[in-house]
Write an enzyme that holds these catalytic residues in place. Structure first.
Site, mmCIF file in Angstrom:
data_model
loop_
_atom_site.group_PDB
_atom_site.id
_atom_site.type_symbol
_atom_site.label_atom_id
_atom_site.label_comp_id
_atom_site.label_asym_id
_atom_site.label_seq_id
_atom_site.Cartn_x
_atom_site.Cartn_y
_atom_site.Cartn_z
ATOM 1 N N GLU A 176 4.563 76.789 48.158
ATOM 2 C CA GLU A 176 5.301 76.330 46.973
ATOM 3 C C GLU A 176 6.811 76.332 47.225
ATOM 4 O O GLU A 176 7.519 77.271 46.865
ATOM 5 C CB GLU A 176 4.990 77.210 45.752
ATOM 6 N N LYS A 213 2.162 73.207 46.311
ATOM 7 C CA LYS A 213 2.545 73.216 44.897
ATOM 8 C C LYS A 213 4.002 72.768 44.844
ATOM 9 O O LYS A 213 4.894 73.444 45.368
ATOM 10 C CB LYS A 213 2.376 74.615 44.291
#
Length: 295
Positions: A176, A213
């Site tokens: 992420e 993400k």
């Protein structure tokens, strides 16, 4: 790795619920939920209150693998129970929801316009524990504050380096590298980020996969090359401060990208609601995020 869970993450219709607020973000999450800071004293009580909120969310009739294909847990949640069962076991066995674990320990200070992850102490031991507690994968966050090529390269290299360590334990890493949505050069930062991620994917051994993400991109379908990449199991989106309506609208324009919302998931929920009101509110929320995710 559980093949049934892997298949659900690869092709399942729905989104990932981010239930992983940690020490720094918990007071704000509780305040938005209608629990003020004078309602608890000390960290232990604070985490008890947030666990009550999470338990209420996962117990809701609408919270099932039919629309919520995965959920990201905070370490302390992994060690607690939902419905009288260990949290991850309850999610999969009772709800059909694939459990993930947030493993980062927060952000380092800003350097080159980015914040790398702090070194993750005891990561191997945590990953062993995650495996023993039926966790499927992990998530770790770092933050990009400008289109600084050197900073973004460092972020992506760190994410892949730790990702490989996670893969070695048989867990699926969600990388992420969040782009701050308010920066003036967001589109430029996304272009650098996409290229660096593609470089990282090319260097991964054949047969290995990761998940990503990412902040919702400025240009619709900008991350299509990542979504279509054979070494990417799934690309999920963080809401990053957008309201749920805005996040859903942007997500619907990004085909093949699914949601992994935290604040946008809990928006409108309140400790003061009756169970009927709470369940009705979360059902509508889940449905709206689901619909935006299946485009």
């Amino acid at each position: 790795m559980n093949e049934q869970q892997a298949q659900q993450m690869r092709t399942g219709q729905g989104f990932i619920a981010a239930l992983d607020q940690s020490g720094g973000s918990t007071p704000k999450a509780l305040r938005l939920y209608g629990v003020e800071e004078d309602a608890y004293s000390g960290e232990d009580e604070m985490f008890d209150r947030i666990h009550e909120m999470r338990a209420r969310i996962v117990a809701a009739p609408a919270f099932t693998g039919e629309k919520v294909i995965g959920a990201i847990l905070f370490e302390m949640t992994m060690d607690r129970e939902f419905g009288g069962k260990p949290a991850a076991k309850f999610l999969w066995e009772d709800k059909g929801v694939v459990p993930f674990l947030k493993v980062d320990q927060g952000l380092a200070g800003e350097e080159n316009d980015v914040q790398l992850m702090k070194p993750i102490g005891g990561l191997d031991a945590l990953l062993d524990r995650a495996v023993s507690k039926d966790i499927f994968g992990t998530k770790m966050r770092s933050v990009i504050g400008a289109a600084n090529a050197g900073g973004i390269k460092a972020i992506v290299e760190q994410q892949f380096e730790v990702g490989k360590q996670i893969l070695s334990h048989g867990l699926m890493p969600i990388l992420e590298p969040e782009v701050t949505i308010s920066i003036s050069d967001k589109a430029e930062a996304e272009a650098i980020l996409r290229d660096e991620i593609l470089n990282g994917l090319d260097a991964l051994p054949d047969g290995q996969e990761i998940m990503l993400k990412l902040s919702l991109p400025t240009e619709a379908d900008f991350y299509k090359p990542l979504i279509d990449h054979p070494k990417v199991m799934r690309v999920v989106a963080l809401s990053g401060g957008y309201s749920r309506d805005d996040a859903n609208a942007m997500l619907a324009d990004n085909h093949g990208m699914i949601a992994s919302f935290s604040r946008a998931l809990t928006e409108g929920l309140s400790a003061q609601q009756s169970d009927a009101e709470f369940n009705e509110t979360i059902a509508a929320t889940i449905d709206s995020i689901y619909r935006a995710s299946i485009t």
